[in-house]
Design a protein around this motif. Structure first.
Motif, PDB file in Angstrom:
ATOM      1  N   HIS A 166      53.508  45.953  43.908  1.00 16.01           N
ATOM      2  CA  HIS A 166      53.446  44.492  44.054  1.00 16.01           C
ATOM      3  C   HIS A 166      54.788  43.860  43.671  1.00 16.01           C
ATOM      4  O   HIS A 166      55.302  42.985  44.371  1.00 16.01           O
ATOM      5  N   ARG A 224      45.854  27.229  32.291  1.00 18.78           N
ATOM      6  CA  ARG A 224      46.123  28.604  31.909  1.00 18.78           C
ATOM      7  C   ARG A 224      47.037  29.297  32.912  1.00 18.78           C
ATOM      8  O   ARG A 224      47.918  30.061  32.550  1.00 18.78           O
ATOM      9  N   GLU A 225      46.793  29.019  34.174  1.00 22.37           N
ATOM     10  CA  GLU A 225      47.518  29.771  35.185  1.00 22.37           C
ATOM     11  C   GLU A 225      48.851  29.144  35.566  1.00 22.37           C
ATOM     12  O   GLU A 225      49.793  29.840  35.891  1.00 22.37           O
ATOM     13  N   ARG A 272      42.088  35.820  23.878  1.00 20.72           N
ATOM     14  CA  ARG A 272      41.382  34.987  24.844  1.00 20.72           C
ATOM     15  C   ARG A 272      41.012  33.623  24.246  1.00 20.72           C
ATOM     16  O   ARG A 272      41.182  32.588  24.874  1.00 20.72           O
ATOM     17  N   GLU A 310      46.421  42.723  50.436  1.00 24.04           N
ATOM     18  CA  GLU A 310      47.564  42.454  49.550  1.00 24.04           C
ATOM     19  C   GLU A 310      47.202  42.544  48.071  1.00 24.04           C
ATOM     20  O   GLU A 310      48.069  42.497  47.214  1.00 24.04           O
ATOM     21  N   VAL A 312      41.711  36.189  42.618  1.00 25.87           N
ATOM     22  CA  VAL A 312      42.373  36.280  43.932  1.00 25.87           C
ATOM     23  C   VAL A 312      41.602  37.159  44.898  1.00 25.87           C
ATOM     24  O   VAL A 312      41.623  36.916  46.107  1.00 25.87           O
ATOM     25  N   THR A 357      43.905  40.931  36.499  1.00 23.65           N
ATOM     26  CA  THR A 357      43.696  42.126  37.296  1.00 23.65           C
ATOM     27  C   THR A 357      43.327  41.784  38.740  1.00 23.65           C
ATOM     28  O   THR A 357      43.140  42.676  39.551  1.00 23.65           O
ATOM     29  N   GLY A 358      43.191  40.500  39.023  1.00 22.77           N
ATOM     30  CA  GLY A 358      42.972  40.099  40.404  1.00 22.77           C
ATOM     31  C   GLY A 358      41.548  39.702  40.752  1.00 22.77           C
ATOM     32  O   GLY A 358      41.189  39.670  41.927  1.00 22.77           O
ATOM     33  N   LYS A 359      40.749  39.389  39.763  1.00 22.12           N
ATOM     34  CA  LYS A 359      39.357  39.018  40.046  1.00 22.12           C
ATOM     35  C   LYS A 359      39.290  37.753  40.911  1.00 22.12           C
ATOM     36  O   LYS A 359      38.675  37.753  41.974  1.00 22.12           O
ATOM     37  N   ASN A 415      35.550  37.644  31.804  1.00 22.43           N
ATOM     38  CA  ASN A 415      36.303  38.768  31.246  1.00 22.43           C
ATOM     39  C   ASN A 415      35.359  39.736  30.543  1.00 22.43           C
ATOM     40  O   ASN A 415      35.455  40.940  30.694  1.00 22.43           O
ATOM     41  N   GLU A 473      35.515  32.039  35.380  1.00 24.16           N
ATOM     42  CA  GLU A 473      35.751  31.849  33.947  1.00 24.16           C
ATOM     43  C   GLU A 473      34.482  31.497  33.195  1.00 24.16           C
ATOM     44  O   GLU A 473      34.429  30.529  32.436  1.00 24.16           O
ATOM     45  N   VAL A 511      48.493  42.262  36.152  1.00 25.78           N
ATOM     46  CA  VAL A 511      49.464  41.978  37.217  1.00 25.78           C
ATOM     47  C   VAL A 511      50.089  40.595  37.015  1.00 25.78           C
ATOM     48  O   VAL A 511      51.282  40.401  37.232  1.00 25.78           O
ATOM     49  N   ARG A 512      49.272  39.647  36.592  1.00 26.48           N
ATOM     50  CA  ARG A 512      49.802  38.302  36.411  1.00 26.48           C
ATOM     51  C   ARG A 512      50.978  38.317  35.434  1.00 26.48           C
ATOM     52  O   ARG A 512      52.042  37.767  35.717  1.00 26.48           O
ATOM     53  N   VAL A 566      45.101  47.316  36.223  1.00 22.53           N
ATOM     54  CA  VAL A 566      45.730  47.841  37.439  1.00 22.53           C
ATOM     55  C   VAL A 566      46.781  48.885  37.045  1.00 22.53           C
ATOM     56  O   VAL A 566      47.522  48.704  36.083  1.00 22.53           O
ATOM     57  N   PRO A 584      39.535  42.738  32.486  1.00 18.73           N
ATOM     58  CA  PRO A 584      40.604  42.058  31.742  1.00 18.73           C
ATOM     59  C   PRO A 584      41.378  41.046  32.580  1.00 18.73           C
ATOM     60  O   PRO A 584      41.339  41.094  33.816  1.00 18.73           O
ATOM     61  N   PRO A 585      42.068  40.138  31.923  1.00 19.88           N
ATOM     62  CA  PRO A 585      42.834  39.098  32.606  1.00 19.88           C
ATOM     63  C   PRO A 585      43.912  39.665  33.524  1.00 19.88           C
ATOM     64  O   PRO A 585      44.457  40.746  33.274  1.00 19.88           O
TER      65      PRO A 585
HETATM   66  N1  ATP Z   1      45.558  43.009  41.971  1.00 20.56           N
HETATM   67  C1  ATP Z   1      46.496  42.078  42.228  1.00 20.56           C
HETATM   68  N2  ATP Z   1      47.307  42.169  43.288  1.00 20.56           N
HETATM   69  C2  ATP Z   1      48.260  41.251  43.515  1.00 20.56           C
HETATM   70  N3  ATP Z   1      48.481  40.177  42.722  1.00 20.56           N
HETATM   71  C3  ATP Z   1      47.705  40.034  41.644  1.00 20.56           C
HETATM   72  C4  ATP Z   1      46.680  40.965  41.343  1.00 20.56           C
HETATM   73  N4  ATP Z   1      46.080  40.572  40.218  1.00 20.56           N
HETATM   74  C5  ATP Z   1      46.685  39.453  39.823  1.00 20.56           C
HETATM   75  N5  ATP Z   1      47.672  39.115  40.670  1.00 20.56           N
HETATM   76  C6  ATP Z   1      48.570  37.971  40.517  1.00 20.56           C
HETATM   77  O1  ATP Z   1      48.228  37.322  39.309  1.00 20.56           O
HETATM   78  C7  ATP Z   1      47.669  36.038  39.547  1.00 20.56           C
HETATM   79  C8  ATP Z   1      46.410  35.895  38.751  1.00 20.56           C
HETATM   80  O2  ATP Z   1      45.417  36.755  39.240  1.00 20.56           O
HETATM   81  P1  ATP Z   1      43.880  36.419  39.109  1.00 20.56           P
HETATM   82  O3  ATP Z   1      43.724  34.954  38.907  1.00 20.56           O
HETATM   83  O4  ATP Z   1      43.149  37.012  40.220  1.00 20.56           O
HETATM   84  O5  ATP Z   1      43.518  37.185  37.766  1.00 20.56           O
HETATM   85  P2  ATP Z   1      42.101  37.294  37.090  1.00 20.56           P
HETATM   86  O6  ATP Z   1      41.715  38.720  37.101  1.00 20.56           O
HETATM   87  O7  ATP Z   1      41.188  36.320  37.720  1.00 20.56           O
HETATM   88  O8  ATP Z   1      42.468  36.880  35.584  1.00 20.56           O
HETATM   89  P3  ATP Z   1      41.660  35.965  34.526  1.00 20.56           P
HETATM   90  O9  ATP Z   1      40.628  36.861  33.946  1.00 20.56           O
HETATM   91  O10 ATP Z   1      42.703  35.600  33.529  1.00 20.56           O
HETATM   92  O11 ATP Z   1      41.106  34.809  35.262  1.00 20.56           O
HETATM   93  C9  ATP Z   1      47.457  35.957  41.030  1.00 20.56           C
HETATM   94  O12 ATP Z   1      47.697  34.666  41.499  1.00 20.56           O
HETATM   95  C10 ATP Z   1      48.455  36.938  41.600  1.00 20.56           C
HETATM   96  O13 ATP Z   1      49.702  36.298  41.732  1.00 20.56           O
END
Ligand code: ATP
Ligand code: MG
Length: 422
Positions: free
Chosen positions: A171, A370-371, A348, A17, A58, A54-56, A141, A109, A199-200, A163, A51-52
């Motif tokens: 998404h 933050r989130e 940031r 997902e 998750v 992008t889903g790291k 980051n 972080e 994506v966030r 992304v 970058p923020p």
């Molecule tokens: N690649 C993705 N696919 C699906 N949902 C995403 C994705 N990236 C981010 N999200 C959504 O955005 C939210 C935040 O993503 P995530 O915490 O993984 O970002 P991050 O890359 O860790 O950012 P940061 O650097 O700010 O911590 C997730 O809970 C999800 O809802």
């Protein structure tokens, strides 16, 4: 806005997902599978960066879930001293889990940890990596801070990129389907574009415009305004300033999906650069003031049909203003009125500072701040100045933080003056 954030509600539970970053995901999956099968990989830690939004984070959570690891998650910036880290995490890297599940350690972080007075935090993490008998994942980051160098050398580096638009749209589309919302493709494309790989923020924007609706159209999202999309803007500006026919100037805007408010600022800023003759400049400014007048009227009457007049004055009006000037190459400059928003400290750092303020007041982690809380703050700051002023006072936010949260100079001013008046 309902109580549930869509970033939580639609947070990927499994790797499939998580959209985008296929390379990073499979690299990580291979590495984690090796651990799972008892083959300890050459690098015991993986360092995810990018970058923020992008889903790291998750991705790691989904990975642990898919492979049946128990994830022990720490937000590194909440633990700053060596002693704290050792106390909380040190034993986790060694001991077997109570449930018998294999463990995976996550330090999220990490950016917050460098630059703090106590460099011991990083040292402690390195110590944990060296001795770890379970996979360790680090996230930051920006991993290129010199302080990370020794740590980088002991890690498998995994880059997360912004992304792609299509993946973000996918998404968003999925979320809309599950919410029972019919979404215009153009609207989703606009949101995905505006998110610029984050994506966030795309999901937060989608919720802001779509919640409670059964359908979203391009008009619903257009007001969100476009972030600085320079290339596109430059092309449109060039077409307007160089146009020799009204229709050409108008077409320049219609083809492009630029936000009209943003475009207005750009034109306003650059008319004096494009046109050399003062009378031409005056005529162009006159056209702009008419556009502005219609803008005011639309806001008062909600008669969106007037929108086309704004466009006409902004484009054809400005293009036809040049009687004497023959603009050659114009070096466009960024609108002053918006510039100061992007000045000063990095986004940031500001984010972290605001998160710290929330943390102090609400007793949550900076990550949660933050989130889970900041996205709400943004919506409030952008829509309710009185409430924003009250919150700014309570959280003791400075002007820079207020500007950051509103992302709108006028709004920020309003809040700041309310704050001063009270
Ligand atoms: N690649 C993705 N696919 C699906 N949902 C995403 C994705 N990236 C981010 N999200 C959504 O955005 C939210 C935040 O993503 P995530 O915490 O993984 O970002 P991050 O890359 O860790 O950012 P940061 O650097 O700010 O911590 C997730 O809970 C999800 O809802
Ligand atoms: Mg994260």
């Amino acid at each position: 806005m309902g109580a549930v954030l869509w970033t939580d509600k639609y947070k990927p539970r499994t790797l499939s997902e998580v959209v985008g970053n296929e390379k990073a995901k499979s690299k990580l999956l291979e590495w984690a599978k090796a651990w799972k099968e008892g083959r300890i990989p050459e690098k015991k830690a993986a360092f995810l960066y990018g970058p923020p939004g992008t889903g790291k984070t998750v991705t790691v959570e989904a990975l642990a879930n898919d492979l049946g690891f128990e994830l022990i998650e720490t937000n590194a910036s909440d633990f700053r001293t060596e002693a704290q880290i050792k106390r909380v995490i040190g034993s986790a890297a060694q001991a077997a889990s109570l449930t018998g599940k294999p463990r995976m350690l996550l330090f999220d972080e990490l950016d917050g940890i460098v630059g703090t007075a106590d460099a011991g935090g990083l040292k402690a993490i390195m110590g944990i990596v060296k001795q770890a008998r379970c996979p360790v994942i680090l996230i930051a980051n920006n991993p290129w801070d010199p302080k990370f160098r020794p740590l980088r050398e002991m890690c498998m580096m995994v880059e997360f990129k912004r992304v792609g638009k299509r993946d973000i749209m996918k998404h968003l589309q999925r979320i809309c389907e599950r919410e029972g919302i019919r979404a215009d493709r153009k609207a989703l494309a606009f949101l995905a574009d505006r998110a610029n790989g984050d994506v966030r923020s795309a999901v937060v924007d989608l919720q802001a415009v779509a919640q409670g609706k059964k359908e979203i159209t391009y008009e619903d999202v257009a007001w969100l305004g476009m972030r600085d999309r320079k290339k596109e803007i430059f092309r449109v500006l060039g077409n307007i300033f160089h146009a020799d026919k009204c229709s050409r100037a108008l077409a320049a805007v219609k083809e492009a999906e630029v936000d009209l408010d943003m475009l207005f600022e750009w034109i306003y800023e650059n008319v004096p650069r494009a046109y050399k003759d003062p009378r031409d400049v005056a005529r162009a400014m006159d056209a702009l003031s008419r556009a502005d007048m219609f803008k005011g009227r639309i806001i008062r009457t909600q008669d969106w049909g007037l929108g086309r007049y704004i466009t006409t004055f902004m484009t054809a009006g400005v293009a036809m203003a040049k009687e004497k000037s023959k603009p050659g190459f114009v070096k466009f400059s960024f609108p002053e009125r918006i510039r100061y928003l992007s000045r000063g400290r990095s986004e940031r750092e500001l984010q972290m500072k605001i998160a710290e303020a929330i943390k102090r007041r609400c007793h949550v982690s900076t990550k949660e701040a933050r989130e889970k809380i900041m996205p709400y703050l943004r919506v409030i700051f952008q829509n309710n100045p009185e409430m924003a002023a009250g919150l700014a006072r309570w959280l003791d936010l400075d002007e820079e933080a207020i500007k950051f949260l509103t992302a709108d100079a006028k709004r920020a001013k309003e809040i700041i003056s309310l704050l001063k008046a009270s």
